[in-house]
Every structure is written in C-alpha cells, then in structure tokens.
Design a protein around this motif. Structure first.
Motif, PDB file in Angstrom:
ATOM      1  N   ALA A  38      56.417   0.555  67.961  1.00  0.00           N
ATOM      2  CA  ALA A  38      56.910  -0.244  69.138  1.00  0.00           C
ATOM      3  C   ALA A  38      55.977  -0.473  70.240  1.00  0.00           C
ATOM      4  N   GLN A  39      55.466  -1.756  70.394  1.00  0.00           N
ATOM      5  CA  GLN A  39      54.415  -1.997  71.690  1.00  0.00           C
ATOM      6  C   GLN A  39      53.174  -1.497  71.350  1.00  0.00           C
ATOM      7  N   ALA A  40      52.574  -1.581  69.831  1.00  0.00           N
ATOM      8  CA  ALA A  40      51.561  -0.973  69.336  1.00  0.00           C
ATOM      9  C   ALA A  40      50.647  -2.319  68.700  1.00  0.00           C
ATOM     10  N   GLY A  41      49.656  -3.039  69.562  1.00  0.00           N
ATOM     11  CA  GLY A  41      49.050  -4.064  69.102  1.00  0.00           C
ATOM     12  C   GLY A  41      47.861  -3.551  68.094  1.00  0.00           C
ATOM     13  N   ASP A  42      46.608  -4.338  68.446  1.00  0.00           N
ATOM     14  CA  ASP A  42      45.396  -3.845  67.565  1.00  0.00           C
ATOM     15  C   ASP A  42      44.493  -2.798  68.391  1.00  0.00           C
ATOM     16  N   PHE A  43      45.056  -2.082  69.528  1.00  0.00           N
ATOM     17  CA  PHE A  43      44.190  -1.138  70.190  1.00  0.00           C
ATOM     18  C   PHE A  43      44.516   0.099  69.373  1.00  0.00           C
ATOM     19  N   ARG A  44      43.686   0.591  68.500  1.00  0.00           N
ATOM     20  CA  ARG A  44      43.866   1.888  67.935  1.00  0.00           C
ATOM     21  C   ARG A  44      42.542   2.619  67.432  1.00  0.00           C
ATOM     22  N   LEU A  45      42.576   3.772  67.029  1.00  0.00           N
ATOM     23  CA  LEU A  45      41.833   4.621  66.603  1.00  0.00           C
ATOM     24  C   LEU A  45      41.985   4.738  65.000  1.00  0.00           C
ATOM     25  N   LEU A  46      40.949   4.678  64.297  1.00  0.00           N
ATOM     26  CA  LEU A  46      41.271   4.824  62.848  1.00  0.00           C
ATOM     27  C   LEU A  46      39.991   5.953  62.324  1.00  0.00           C
ATOM     28  N   SER A  47      40.430   6.868  61.399  1.00  0.00           N
ATOM     29  CA  SER A  47      39.308   7.673  60.915  1.00  0.00           C
ATOM     30  C   SER A  47      38.695   6.882  59.721  1.00  0.00           C
ATOM     31  N   ARG A  48      37.477   7.440  59.385  1.00  0.00           N
ATOM     32  CA  ARG A  48      36.702   6.665  58.385  1.00  0.00           C
ATOM     33  C   ARG A  48      37.582   6.585  56.981  1.00  0.00           C
TER      34      ARG A  48
ATOM     35  N   GLN B 235      42.572  -5.931  78.793  1.00  0.00           N
ATOM     36  CA  GLN B 235      43.934  -5.618  79.111  1.00  0.00           C
ATOM     37  C   GLN B 235      44.317  -4.382  78.702  1.00  0.00           C
ATOM     38  N   ASP B 236      43.703  -3.944  77.369  1.00  0.00           N
ATOM     39  CA  ASP B 236      43.721  -2.588  76.932  1.00  0.00           C
ATOM     40  C   ASP B 236      42.578  -1.918  77.636  1.00  0.00           C
ATOM     41  N   PRO B 237      42.752  -0.843  78.432  1.00  0.00           N
ATOM     42  CA  PRO B 237      41.696  -0.087  79.288  1.00  0.00           C
ATOM     43  C   PRO B 237      40.787   0.564  78.337  1.00  0.00           C
ATOM     44  N   PRO B 238      39.523   0.422  78.273  1.00  0.00           N
ATOM     45  CA  PRO B 238      38.475   1.232  77.596  1.00  0.00           C
ATOM     46  C   PRO B 238      38.548   2.703  77.793  1.00  0.00           C
ATOM     47  N   GLU B 239      38.851   2.968  78.961  1.00  0.00           N
ATOM     48  CA  GLU B 239      39.002   4.472  79.298  1.00  0.00           C
ATOM     49  C   GLU B 239      39.782   5.326  78.427  1.00  0.00           C
ATOM     50  N   THR B 240      40.909   4.660  77.998  1.00  0.00           N
ATOM     51  CA  THR B 240      41.969   5.346  76.786  1.00  0.00           C
ATOM     52  C   THR B 240      41.050   5.794  75.744  1.00  0.00           C
ATOM     53  N   ILE B 241      39.919   5.304  75.306  1.00  0.00           N
ATOM     54  CA  ILE B 241      39.177   5.333  74.223  1.00  0.00           C
ATOM     55  C   ILE B 241      39.010   6.951  73.879  1.00  0.00           C
ATOM     56  N   ALA B 242      38.578   7.621  75.188  1.00  0.00           N
ATOM     57  CA  ALA B 242      38.057   9.021  75.205  1.00  0.00           C
ATOM     58  C   ALA B 242      39.380   9.866  74.774  1.00  0.00           C
ATOM     59  N   GLU B 243      40.639   9.256  75.412  1.00  0.00           N
ATOM     60  CA  GLU B 243      41.859  10.092  75.111  1.00  0.00           C
ATOM     61  C   GLU B 243      42.281  10.194  73.567  1.00  0.00           C
ATOM     62  N   MET B 244      42.078   8.940  73.115  1.00  0.00           N
ATOM     63  CA  MET B 244      42.378   8.654  71.463  1.00  0.00           C
ATOM     64  C   MET B 244      41.643   9.405  70.749  1.00  0.00           C
TER      65      MET B 244
ATOM     66  N   VAL C  66      36.816   4.878  64.123  1.00  0.00           N
ATOM     67  CA  VAL C  66      36.479   3.376  64.677  1.00  0.00           C
ATOM     68  C   VAL C  66      37.848   3.024  65.415  1.00  0.00           C
ATOM     69  N   VAL C  67      37.349   2.430  66.641  1.00  0.00           N
ATOM     70  CA  VAL C  67      38.380   1.866  67.534  1.00  0.00           C
ATOM     71  C   VAL C  67      38.386   0.287  67.660  1.00  0.00           C
TER      72      VAL C  67
ATOM     73  N   VAL D 182      32.061   4.321  79.502  1.00  0.00           N
ATOM     74  CA  VAL D 182      32.991   5.109  79.063  1.00  0.00           C
ATOM     75  C   VAL D 182      32.333   5.642  77.885  1.00  0.00           C
ATOM     76  N   LEU D 183      31.739   4.895  76.876  1.00  0.00           N
ATOM     77  CA  LEU D 183      31.094   5.299  75.747  1.00  0.00           C
ATOM     78  C   LEU D 183      29.935   6.232  75.819  1.00  0.00           C
ATOM     79  N   ASP D 184      29.025   6.104  77.008  1.00  0.00           N
ATOM     80  CA  ASP D 184      28.160   6.913  77.354  1.00  0.00           C
ATOM     81  C   ASP D 184      28.468   8.076  77.788  1.00  0.00           C
ATOM     82  N   GLY D 185      29.681   8.085  78.266  1.00  0.00           N
ATOM     83  CA  GLY D 185      30.354   9.200  78.784  1.00  0.00           C
ATOM     84  C   GLY D 185      30.782  10.306  77.710  1.00  0.00           C
TER      85      GLY D 185
END
Length: 291
Positions: A155-165, A99-108, A91-92, A29-32
């Motif tokens: 709601a239903q947002a845990g610690d799977f998130r993307l943050l700016s620097r 359980q949190d799919p890494p493939e979602t990182i690209a969309e985030m 930073v993700v 995912v990250l290489d892509g």
C-alpha cells in the motif's frame, strides 16, 4: 573501470522548472554516501529545456548521464529505458519532482545491505501534501489492485524503490510491453523491505500525472495482472448469447409475418451470434494464466 555501486534512475518529462532544485538536492545526498554512483536522467521526449539543462549540469557533475528518448513514451517506458541502461549493483528509481525525498535513498541502501534484501520500497506514510482527490484516487487504485491481484501489492508504494542488480536483470528479460513496476516487482517474489517517508510538495512545475494518465495506469494494471477483463468479456458474451436467443424468436416472428426484406433475418441473427461466440472464445482461447 570502477564498479558502480548505486544507480539512480530519474524519468523526466517537461521538468525544466525542477531540474536545478533536483540537482542541488540530489547531488549532496549521493556524494555523502561515499560509494561510486551514477544518475541516469531519462528525458521522455520533453518539449521544453529539460535535456539542455541536464547537459549543462552534467558538465560540472560527471556522474550525471542523460538518456534522451525520441518521443514522449510515458513514465513507465522512460523508467524501463533507465533501468536497462543502469550499471549499478543497486538501482533506485525516483521521480524528478522531489515529492519523494532523495535523503531516503541512504536509508534504503543501508537497509538492503544490512538485511540482504533485493527490493526496498519507499512507502508514503504521510500524503497530506497531496490534494484530497489525489489521495482518494491513489487509495482507490491500491484497493482495486489488491482485490484483483492479491495482497502482495504494498500500500502507498509507488515507483520510489531500490532494486538489486539481480532483480533488475530479471526485469530486463521479462516480455512485458507495458510494464507496471509497482505491480510487476512485488509479483516476482524477491525478498523485500520498506522505508516510510513523508511525501513532500512538488518542488516546481505541474504534475505530469493527470486523471487521464491515472485511468490509463489503472487499466494497464488490471489488463496485465488480472484475468478480470477476460472474465468481463466472457460474461458479456454469455449475456449477448442469451439476448440472441430472445431476438431469434423476434426475428422468426417478423419473418413469418413478412414485415422484413428477404435476407434480413438471417443476417441479423448471424451477426448477433458471431459477436457472442467471439467474446466467449476470446476468454477460452487465452491460455496465459493470470499472475
């Protein structure tokens, strides 16, 4: 030195069973993405071979960095350590159990760049893979937090998130000793968006969030982000004070009847009154406003 665009922080505790699956799924995912990146794997004092496996995979995957804590400090502490050591423009944070799919990182990342957002939450649109108990307790937690803190908690947002620097730099200077990021991040008011995803089953191993840790998380959340515990102390102090008034009459009666040893009445009443006053003053003396 090459600028790192994306950092992925992965807190881990006794996750040797899931490390191979995580690496096999996260790296493609990250290489892509086609951008310079790093993976900051934080070993939270694991007692198994988690750190050894990460070092082994790191030999073939140079973007994988291991940050090893001396002892088990908890998920949020491990996440804090990873955020502080991250170097990316974005930073993700993601758990190791897949359980949190890494493939979602690209969309985030794409959403954050397109809309110039500082925060993108991964929101669990489907939790059918969780047990009924887990779904119920998670729902109760978010309802309680919104009631105590306000409607800013996604709601239903845990610690799977993307943050700016910029958001990460703000988090780094905050004085929180036990940060609860799922509440702390929304309270900062950064521009935000969300990406829904289907929560998957754990790839391997057992959950590292039993009921005891869930209760501790709820307590830390309420204590850090709400004045409710202080109000409870005040009401207890007021009720204790009223009880003292009734017991004062009782103490005087038994003293007048001579049914107690000398000094008992004064000591009895002093202890009760001091306890009540301390609880009341605890609230009055706390000048820190709730978030």
């Amino acid at each position: 030195m090459e600028t790192i665009v994306l950092s992925v922080v992965v807190p881990m505790y006794n996750e040797e069973a899931v490390v191979p699956a995580l690496v096999a799924r996260l790296r493609p995912v990250l290489d892509g993405l086609g951008v310079p990146y790093e993976v900051v794997a934080v070993d939270d004092g694991s007692a198994d071979r988690t750190a050894a496996l990460l070092l082994q995979h790191g030999r073939a995957w140079p973007e994988l960095r291991l940050l090893k804590l001396r002892r088990n400090s908890g998920h949020q502490a491990a996440l804090t350590a990873g955020l502080h050591r991250s170097r990316g423009d974005w930073v993700v944070s993601i758990d190791a159990d897949l359980q949190d799919p890494p493939e979602t990182i690209a969309e985030m990342l794409a959403l954050a760049r397109e809309r110039h957002l500082d925060v993108v939450y991964g929101v669990r649109a489907d939790r059918s893979t969780d047990t009924p108990f887990k779904r119920y307790t998670a729902g109760a937690y978010y309802r309680l937090m919104r009631r105590l803190i306000g409607g800013d908690v996604p709601a239903q947002a845990g610690d799977f998130r993307l943050l700016s620097r910029e958001a990460v730099d703000v988090l780094k200077v905050l004085p929180e000793r036990t940060p609860v990021y799922r509440l702390l991040v929304p309270s900062l008011g950064f521009t935000s968006g969300s990406v829904p995803y289907v929560r998957e089953q754990r790839a391997a191993g057992e959950t590292k969030y039993p009921l005891r840790k869930m209760v501790a998380l709820a307590w830390d959340s309420a204590a850090d982000f709400s004045a409710a515990p202080l109000r409870i102390a005040t009401w207890l102090g007021a009720l204790t004070f009223l009880a003292c008034l009734a017991l004062t009459a009782f103490g005087i009666v038994v003293w007048a009847n001579g049914t107690v040893i000398p000094g008992w009445t004064s000591l009895f009443l002093a202890v009760l009154l001091l306890a009540a006053v301390q609880l009341i003053c605890y609230e009055l003396g706390d000048v820190t406003p709730p978030r």
